[in-house]
Design an enzyme around this catalytic site. Sequence first.
Site, PDB file in Angstrom:
ATOM      1  N   GLU A   1       0.715  -1.189   0.094  1.00  0.00           N
ATOM      2  CA  GLU A   1      -0.056  -0.086  -0.090  1.00  0.00           C
ATOM      3  C   GLU A   1       0.762   1.135   0.066  1.00  0.00           C
ATOM      4  O   GLU A   1       1.658   1.432   1.055  1.00  0.00           O
ATOM      5  CB  GLU A   1      -0.800   0.038   1.139  1.00  0.00           C
ATOM      6  CG  GLU A   1      -1.639   1.240   1.351  1.00  0.00           C
ATOM      7  CD  GLU A   1      -2.264   1.181   2.608  1.00  0.00           C
ATOM      8  OE1 GLU A   1      -2.659   2.570   3.017  1.00  0.00           O
ATOM      9  OE2 GLU A   1      -2.760   0.427   3.246  1.00  0.00           O
TER      10      GLU A   1
ATOM     11  N   ARG B   1       0.447  10.533   0.592  1.00  0.00           N
ATOM     12  CA  ARG B   1       0.993  11.647   1.486  1.00  0.00           C
ATOM     13  C   ARG B   1       2.034  12.529   1.219  1.00  0.00           C
ATOM     14  O   ARG B   1       2.163  13.466   2.018  1.00  0.00           O
ATOM     15  CB  ARG B   1       0.955  11.025   3.001  1.00  0.00           C
ATOM     16  CG  ARG B   1       0.019  10.176   3.667  1.00  0.00           C
ATOM     17  CD  ARG B   1       0.537   9.357   4.645  1.00  0.00           C
ATOM     18  NE  ARG B   1      -0.436   8.300   5.380  1.00  0.00           N
ATOM     19  CZ  ARG B   1      -0.257   7.724   6.399  1.00  0.00           C
ATOM     20  NH1 ARG B   1       1.005   7.595   6.850  1.00  0.00           N
ATOM     21  NH2 ARG B   1      -1.233   6.827   6.691  1.00  0.00           N
TER      22      ARG B   1
ATOM     23  N   LYS C   1     -11.262  -1.793   6.559  1.00  0.00           N
ATOM     24  CA  LYS C   1     -10.130  -1.389   7.016  1.00  0.00           C
ATOM     25  C   LYS C   1     -10.390  -1.002   8.607  1.00  0.00           C
ATOM     26  O   LYS C   1     -11.496  -0.361   8.949  1.00  0.00           O
ATOM     27  CB  LYS C   1      -9.129  -0.105   6.351  1.00  0.00           C
ATOM     28  CG  LYS C   1      -7.996   0.083   7.423  1.00  0.00           C
ATOM     29  CD  LYS C   1      -7.403   1.443   6.368  1.00  0.00           C
ATOM     30  CE  LYS C   1      -5.983   1.935   7.115  1.00  0.00           C
ATOM     31  NZ  LYS C   1      -5.284   2.806   6.376  1.00  0.00           N
TER      32      LYS C   1
END
Length: 216
Positions: A48, A52, A136
Site C-alpha cells: 500500500e 501523503r 480497514k
Amino acid sequence: MSFTLAKTERLAAILSQTPVIPVLTFSDAKSGVATAKALRDGGLTVLEVTMRTPKALEALQAIVDEVEGVTVGAGTILEPQHVQQAIESGAAFLVSPGSASRLLGAASEAPVPWLPGVSTVSEAMQLAERGATFAKFFPAGPAGGPPFLKALVAPLPELHFVPTGGIDRGNVEDYLILRNVACVGGSWVAPQQAIDSGDWDAIRTLARETSALKAR
C-alpha cells in the site's frame, strides 16, 4: 452505493496473498521501486503506497511499471479526485482511513476494489448494510485493538477486517489469530528510516520474517 460481488472477490483474492500489507510513504520514485523489490524478495507481494507526499503517485506508477510480482494499492484515499488519480497511476485497489460519504459514489464507480475504513460499530454496520465484506479497522490500537474486533465476530460475522495503526511485530499475532481478520497493515516492515537510508537488506529481512506469519 453497494459493494459488487466481482470487486469483493478481487479484494478477497488480494488480501489472501499476505498476512501483512506494508504501508509505505515515499518521497521519490526510486526509493519506492527499491523498497518494493526488497519487500517482494522477502515474500511480501501486496503493498500500500500512501498518498501523503507530492511524489506518491509517481512512486506508485514506477512500482507498477518496474517491479514484477507485486500488487500495489493506493492508501490514504480521502477525496473523490484521489480515486481517479490512483487508478490512472496503476493502483490495483484503494484504501481509505474512513468511509466518508463523499467517497462512496466515486468508489462505487471505480474499476478496482475499495477497502473503506471504520473505527466504530455503527460505521461497520453501515458498511455491512451496503454489502461490504471487508473493511480497514483504523486506528486499530487506539480504537480498541484485538478485544474490539473479537467482540464484533458474533454480531457481524460476515465482515472481515484489515486492522492498521499501532500494529508492530510485538502485537501483530494478537490480530492475526482472530477469525474476522483477513490480514493487517503496518509500516514496521519497511521503517521510514530504512527507506530513507537505503537499507534494503534490513527491509528484506523484516519482510522475510513477516511473510512467515499466518492469518487464521
